[in-house]
Design a protein around this motif. Sequence first.
Motif, mmCIF file in Angstrom:
data_model
loop_
_atom_site.group_PDB
_atom_site.id
_atom_site.type_symbol
_atom_site.label_atom_id
_atom_site.label_comp_id
_atom_site.label_asym_id
_atom_site.label_seq_id
_atom_site.Cartn_x
_atom_site.Cartn_y
_atom_site.Cartn_z
ATOM 1 N N ARG A 15 0.751 -1.241 0.230
ATOM 2 C CA ARG A 15 0.034 -0.027 0.042
ATOM 3 C C ARG A 15 0.728 1.268 -0.086
ATOM 4 N NH1 ARG A 15 -2.977 1.016 4.106
ATOM 5 N NH2 ARG A 15 -1.213 -0.034 5.841
ATOM 6 N N ARG A 16 0.325 2.219 -0.043
ATOM 7 C CA ARG A 16 0.811 3.897 -0.033
ATOM 8 C C ARG A 16 2.223 3.851 -0.827
ATOM 9 N NH1 ARG A 16 -1.072 6.599 4.665
ATOM 10 N NH2 ARG A 16 1.125 7.016 5.619
ATOM 11 N N ILE A 17 3.171 4.470 -0.063
ATOM 12 C CA ILE A 17 4.336 4.701 -1.045
ATOM 13 C C ILE A 17 5.018 3.564 -1.268
ATOM 14 C CG2 ILE A 17 6.547 5.540 -0.676
ATOM 15 C CD1 ILE A 17 5.501 7.946 1.328
ATOM 16 N N ILE A 187 4.281 13.625 2.677
ATOM 17 C CA ILE A 187 3.911 13.011 1.589
ATOM 18 C C ILE A 187 2.249 12.358 1.746
ATOM 19 C CG2 ILE A 187 4.199 11.320 -0.358
ATOM 20 C CD1 ILE A 187 6.291 13.121 -0.109
ATOM 21 N N LEU A 188 2.218 11.342 2.510
ATOM 22 C CA LEU A 188 1.044 10.891 2.774
ATOM 23 C C LEU A 188 0.503 11.094 4.428
ATOM 24 C CD1 LEU A 188 0.677 7.768 0.869
ATOM 25 C CD2 LEU A 188 -0.619 9.537 0.349
ATOM 26 N N TRP A 189 -0.514 11.659 4.866
ATOM 27 C CA TRP A 189 -0.669 11.820 6.218
ATOM 28 C C TRP A 189 -0.717 10.176 6.781
ATOM 29 C CZ3 TRP A 189 0.667 16.309 7.092
ATOM 30 C CH2 TRP A 189 0.374 17.538 6.486
ATOM 31 N N PRO A 190 -0.078 10.086 8.026
ATOM 32 C CA PRO A 190 -0.344 8.779 8.499
ATOM 33 C C PRO A 190 -1.630 8.316 8.833
ATOM 34 C CG PRO A 190 0.862 10.524 10.064
ATOM 35 C CD PRO A 190 0.471 11.102 8.970
ATOM 36 N N GLU A 195 -5.166 12.615 15.608
ATOM 37 C CA GLU A 195 -4.569 13.618 16.445
ATOM 38 C C GLU A 195 -3.953 14.842 15.499
ATOM 39 O OE1 GLU A 195 -0.629 12.418 18.226
ATOM 40 O OE2 GLU A 195 -1.834 10.485 17.600
ATOM 41 N N LEU A 196 -3.880 14.344 14.322
ATOM 42 C CA LEU A 196 -3.197 15.451 13.145
ATOM 43 C C LEU A 196 -4.507 16.164 12.727
ATOM 44 C CD1 LEU A 196 -0.273 15.694 12.694
ATOM 45 C CD2 LEU A 196 -0.830 14.352 10.399
#
Length: 248
Positions: A15-17, A187-190, A195-196
């Motif tokens: 997934r993701r990066i 790049i991609l938010w966790p 909390e972000l």
Amino acid sequence: MLISKKVALITGAARRIGAEIAIKLHGAGMCVVVHYHTSQQAAQQLCQRLNQQRPDSAWAVQADLSQTAHLALLVQQAVEKWGRLDVLVNNASRFYPTRFGKITEEQWQDLFDSNLKSVFFLSQAAAPLLTMNQGCIVNLTDIHGDRPLRDYSVYCLTKAGMLMLTKVLAKELGPLVRVNGVSPGAILWPEGSSELTEQARQHILEKIPLAATGAPTDIAKAVLFLVQDASYITGQVLAVDGGRLLSG
Ligand SMILES: NC(=O)c1ccc[n+]([C@@H]2O[C@H](COP(=O)([O-])OP(=O)(O)OC[C@H]3O[C@@H](n4cnc5c(N)ncnc54)[C@H](OP(=O)(O)O)[C@@H]3O)[C@@H](O)[C@H]2O)c1
């Protein structure tokens, strides 16, 4: 050796990066071993998609990288499929806050095992095969291996270790194997990062000279450059961060 005959193992690539890196290397003609830990379905779907584009060009392999005993087996499985290994991309990582004053030894152990120890021992296990093929390693580090991120001290320490590991391995494995890193900014938010807040995200964006988050493809392009077009570069870490490191 044509890049189309080469084999890349990308960790955490379901997934993701990591998935974007696998897609990019595959698009350049390589066969890809898509390592995953828990994301079995996503890994298999990605491989199915890539194999539809080019038959027998992607393969999913499971391993918990925090288990050092599993790492040699992962390399062995990666090699079994196409009989060679040319590129190792150390992308898998754990990222979560550790509030100073309340950090446990288990958290320290978990983050160091997954983010640093695994990269060291996986690289060591892969080194003979990479040497045979004059291959390369690309490590995914983080700008926060250089600039501390509040409440993420242990994660930052693991990524700082990866910066040195990139240099150490470049010395150990030259002249036949190059070792470099890519250091992403935002790049991609966790995932699941409630909390972000929107305000916190805005604050991060304000510190980026290019005034936007990057895309996974920005990271994947940098990895492909280091794999394909950087024959005289080793021991370097390329920040792909929109200039974030320039701000305080
Ligand atoms: N996202 C960003 O903006 C950003 C910023 C700076 C640096 N980076 C770095 O870039 C890389 C990719 O970032 P990302 O956000 O895409 O990563 P991520 O989603 O946080 O994690 C990538 C994968 O790592 C795997 N993983 C974690 N612990 C593992 C373990 N013990 N054994 C095996 N696999 C494990 C997981 O695989 P499963 O899903 O299969 O369990 C996960 O999908 C990371 O090294 C990260 O530190 C990212």
